[in-house]
Scaffold this active site. Structure first.
Site, PDB file in Angstrom:
ATOM      1  N   GLY A 182       0.775  -1.157  -0.035  1.00 40.96           N
ATOM      2  CA  GLY A 182      -0.128  -0.017  -0.064  1.00 40.96           C
ATOM      3  C   GLY A 182       0.987   1.365  -0.177  1.00 40.96           C
ATOM      4  O   GLY A 182       0.293   2.459  -0.357  1.00 40.96           O
ATOM      5  N   ASP A 183       2.003   1.127   0.443  1.00 42.90           N
ATOM      6  CA  ASP A 183       2.952   2.299   0.421  1.00 42.90           C
ATOM      7  C   ASP A 183       4.256   1.892  -0.151  1.00 42.90           C
ATOM      8  O   ASP A 183       5.436   2.309   0.641  1.00 42.90           O
ATOM      9  CB  ASP A 183       3.032   3.002   1.947  1.00 42.90           C
ATOM     10  CG  ASP A 183       3.637   4.585   1.867  1.00 42.90           C
ATOM     11  OD1 ASP A 183       3.793   5.018   0.825  1.00 42.90           O
ATOM     12  OD2 ASP A 183       3.772   4.795   3.048  1.00 42.90           O
ATOM     13  N   LEU A 184       4.445   1.304  -1.148  1.00 46.71           N
ATOM     14  CA  LEU A 184       5.415   0.559  -1.643  1.00 46.71           C
ATOM     15  C   LEU A 184       6.381   1.602  -2.383  1.00 46.71           C
ATOM     16  O   LEU A 184       6.465   1.503  -3.668  1.00 46.71           O
ATOM     17  CB  LEU A 184       5.343  -0.710  -2.295  1.00 46.71           C
ATOM     18  CG  LEU A 184       6.278  -1.572  -2.574  1.00 46.71           C
ATOM     19  CD1 LEU A 184       6.741  -2.125  -1.367  1.00 46.71           C
ATOM     20  CD2 LEU A 184       5.959  -2.863  -3.508  1.00 46.71           C
TER      21      LEU A 184
END
Length: 278
Positions: A182-184
């Site tokens: 999700g916040d890669l």
């Protein structure tokens, strides 16, 4: 704090002006101590780490203790990115995505619906299909927030609204919900000294796997070609993925527009206009 959450005395700490802080327990175990920036932030991060670990594919730092405001995780000695590590990471990421999620927008088990991506709020509200859910929960909320802050004008917001209206035709073949970090971005990818990649600071939820890949590409990733080659060995995305990269990058670009201002707004607008033109 580390003693209270782990029950193990601390023998040393590295001086730091903020959080997270590097601490060493009295048995020599190196750990990180992190303070949540808002209510629910620690719960969301802990649930996300455990959900990613449950896929039994990609490594994450072990959570050694936490409460509502603080968490303690193992500290990972880092090394230099290498081609074999990148290839293994790509394979592992594909396996994590394949572990799936109940629905688009599903939070990790035990995680709050009101979560975060970095310092920005992120609502995990389940949806039935990716185009509608992505528009409602990953594009338009940040467009509205940017307009409220004066970072985007009304006419510019309309560009994103047009993209959202066309998402069913732009999204490509339908896929089941993937288990996303999700916040890669590269800052959340730790290249371990042991050659094993570990993921940190997730904003985990059910989503489209190409969103994770698009974010990793957006902010740069060492050995990106090898990461993608490893991913494609396991589960290559559908045809047309290159044309969809900008579409999936709208989410992180708009989050950064809200957090950091006009420079990211310009990038988001370019991605949106390219999607409409394609």
């Amino acid at each position: 704090m580390a003693y209270r959450l782990t029950g193990r005395p601390v023998s040393g700490a590295r001086a730091a002006s903020g959080w997270p802080a590097a601490v060493t327990l009295d048995d020599g175990t190196p750990v990180m101590v992190k303070r949540g920036h808002a209510p629910g932030a620690v719960a969301a991060e802990v649930a996300g780490l455990r959900w990613l670990a449950a896929a039994d594919a990609v490594a994450v730092p072990a959570v050694l203790g936490h409460d509502e405001h603080w968490m303690v995780t193992e500290r990972v000695p880092t090394g230099r990115p290498g081609p074999e590590a990148a290839l293994r990471f790509g394979r592992a990421l594909a396996a994590v995505h394949a572990a799936g999620a109940p629905r688009f927008g599903s939070p990790p088990p035990g995680g709050p619906a009101d979560a975060f991506i970095g310092l920005a709020p992120m609502r995990n509200a389940p949806g039935r299909d990716w185009p509608g859910w992505y528009a409602e929960h990953r594009v338009l909320p940040y467009v509205r927030a940017a307009v409220d802050r004066g970072t985007l004008g009304a006419a510019e917001a309309a560009v994103f609204e047009r993209v959202c209206a066309r998402l069913p035709e732009l999204a490509g073949p339908a896929e089941p919900p993937a288990r996303l970090h999700g916040d890669l971005w590269n800052g959340n990818v730790l290249w371990g000294a042991d050659g094993v990649v570990r993921l940190i600071d997730p904003a985990a939820h059910g989503g489209h796997r190409e969103t994770d890949l698009a974010m990793l590409r957006l902010f740069g990733c060492p050995g990106w070609d090898r990461v993608l080659a490893g991913y494609d060995e396991v589960a290559p995305p559908a045809d047309g993925r290159r044309e969809r990269v900008g579409l999936h990058q709208l989410f992180p670009l708009l989050v950064h527009t809200v957090l950091f201002g006009r420079g990211y707004a310009e990038q988001a607008l370019t991605a949106a206009r390219d999607a409409l033109a394609g």
